[in-house]
Scaffold this motif. Structure first.
Motif, PDB file in Angstrom:
ATOM      1  N   LYS A 309       9.080 -13.950   1.029  1.00 12.24           N
ATOM      2  CA  LYS A 309       8.066 -13.647   0.005  1.00 12.24           C
ATOM      3  C   LYS A 309       8.416 -12.308  -0.635  1.00 12.24           C
ATOM      4  O   LYS A 309       8.596 -11.303   0.043  1.00 12.24           O
ATOM      5  N   THR A 311       7.913  -9.102  -3.508  1.00 11.65           N
ATOM      6  CA  THR A 311       7.008  -8.297  -4.328  1.00 11.65           C
ATOM      7  C   THR A 311       7.852  -7.362  -5.174  1.00 11.65           C
ATOM      8  O   THR A 311       8.738  -6.670  -4.646  1.00 11.65           O
ATOM      9  N   GLN A 355       1.899  -2.891   3.509  1.00 11.59           N
ATOM     10  CA  GLN A 355       0.908  -3.850   3.024  1.00 11.59           C
ATOM     11  C   GLN A 355       1.325  -5.298   3.282  1.00 11.59           C
ATOM     12  O   GLN A 355       0.476  -6.190   3.266  1.00 11.59           O
ATOM     13  N   ARG A 356       2.609  -5.551   3.524  1.00  8.91           N
ATOM     14  CA  ARG A 356       3.100  -6.904   3.687  1.00  8.91           C
ATOM     15  C   ARG A 356       2.621  -7.510   5.001  1.00  8.91           C
ATOM     16  O   ARG A 356       2.763  -6.934   6.066  1.00  8.91           O
ATOM     17  N   ARG A 357       2.075  -8.709   4.920  1.00 16.09           N
ATOM     18  CA  ARG A 357       1.584  -9.388   6.110  1.00 16.09           C
ATOM     19  C   ARG A 357       2.716 -10.024   6.917  1.00 16.09           C
ATOM     20  O   ARG A 357       2.712 -10.007   8.146  1.00 16.09           O
ATOM     21  N   SER A 358       3.679 -10.622   6.200  1.00 11.74           N
ATOM     22  CA  SER A 358       4.765 -11.320   6.863  1.00 11.74           C
ATOM     23  C   SER A 358       5.972 -11.351   5.928  1.00 11.74           C
ATOM     24  O   SER A 358       5.836 -11.195   4.706  1.00 11.74           O
TER      25      SER A 358
END
Length: 361
Positions: A309, A311, A355-358
């Motif tokens: 993922k 950003t 801030q990244r969850r995974s």
């Protein structure tokens, strides 16, 4: 294959050996707008033969309508819009006709805006939207018009981050701006890749080309880490490498254009580089030959990137138009501005990682 020669962005020398495709310019034919179609209808409650009025049907949009040709650079109709199959087929046939007859424009860098919009972007967009699911932040920090230099971190073993940044700017900016990336000369030594890079608007990473594009009011993207960034081991992920001697700052100062820092999270994990076959890299003429948990052990299947993922965040622009002309030759100023840009990108990377969850979600 000889060792790849990288032209440093700091070097102001012109590119003696770079060959550009011949400049081709041709006028784009535009048909007249179709006339409004009028339909005669009876007023409600009137008998046949009674008073009638004319109701003008809304005039169809000339862009992409059946039987018309959209000009070069016209943005494709938003996905999910009301365009029917006939309109898309007509637009595709018009595009093919222009390609076959040579009725399209190419600038002196080889950039083909129509081909980029309608073909190249469409090929990369599924990777951007469905595979990496890129989230874009701070797009408002990119100016709506005029030149700007976007400076980003570089990672991922293969330079997919540049392509994702190009799609992010084009698809999310309100003005639909195009990003012209500066690439190492290895890109322009590879068959097929060379031609596609030129068509997509990319050019050599040298100060001469960058300054010309900025003075034309273009958005220019540069990744100062170069091969040191994309070829670093996985253990050094998200640790920025050296930004060179500040050549990109000097170019921005000469053109008087702002510098927009850009931070990309997610690209580091698509090819976790756990080793580097240096001998094989020298034989092939590559700056490095990556060894990952899947490549070369799984063959071609191991060359598939992991679906991480992403950003992409664009930071606040750093203005350069307030400096005097001689500032571009001040080494201390270039060092300070280079360090400011690097620190802003690094700080944003750490913030996004927190801030990244995974990695994958």
């Amino acid at each position: 294959m000889a060792d790849a020669k990288v032209i440093p962005f700091d070097d102001d020398r012109s590119r003696a050996g770079a060959q550009r495709p011949p400049r081709r310019r041709s006028a784009v034919r535009r048909k007249n707008d179709p006339a409004a179609v009028r339909e005669v209808t009876a007023m409600p409650g009137q008998q046949d033969g009674g008073p009638q009025v004319e109701r003008a049907e809304p005039e169809p949009s000339p862009q992409g309508a059946p039987g018309t040709e959209a000009g070069p650079g016209a943005r494709p109709e938003p996905r999910g819009g009301g365009g029917g199959l006939e309109r898309r087929v007509a637009g595709g046939l018009a595009f093919l006709r222009r390609r076959l007859t040579g009725d399209y424009e190419v600038d002196d860098f080889g950039y083909d805006e129509e081909l980029t919009d309608q073909v190249l972007m469409s090929l990369v967009r599924p990777l951007y939207e469905k595979y990496f699911r890129v989230e874009v932040k701070g797009i408002e920090n990119i100016p709506a018009e005029g030149g700007a230099l976007i400076v980003s971190n570089h990672s991922g073993t293969l330079p997919l981050d540049g392509l994702m940044m190009q799609v992010a700017v084009h698809d999310n900016h309100p003005a639909g701006r195009h990003l012209r990336l500066l690439a190492a000369d290895l890109v322009f030594m590879l068959p097929v890749v060379n031609e596609l890079a030129r068509k997509a608007g990319h050019t050599l990473a040298c100060a001469e080309d960058a300054e010309r594009l900025l003075e034309r009011g273009e958005l220019v993207g540069v990744m100062p880490e170069g091969f040191k960034g994309i070829g670093k081991p996985f253990s050094d992920r998200y640790k920025l490498q050296r930004f060179g001697r500040g050549g990109f700052v000097s170019t921005a100062l000469r053109a008087g254009t702002p510098i927009v820092p850009c931070s990309i999270v997610g690209a580091e994990e698509i090819y976790p580089m756990i080793g580097n076959a240096k001998t094989l890299a020298r034989v092939l003429g590559f700056p490095y030959f990556p060894i990952t948990p899947t490549f070369p052990w799984l063959g071609p299947l191991g060359a598939l990137p992991l679906p991480t993922k992403w950003t992409i965040q664009f930071g606040e622009p750093i203005p350069t138009d307030g400096y005097p002309p001689e500032a571009a030759e001040d080494p201390m100023l270039m060092f300070n501005l280079t360090d400011q840009v690097r620190e802003q990108i690094q700080h944003t990377l750490y913030k996004l990682l927190v801030q990244r969850r995974s990695v994958f979600f």
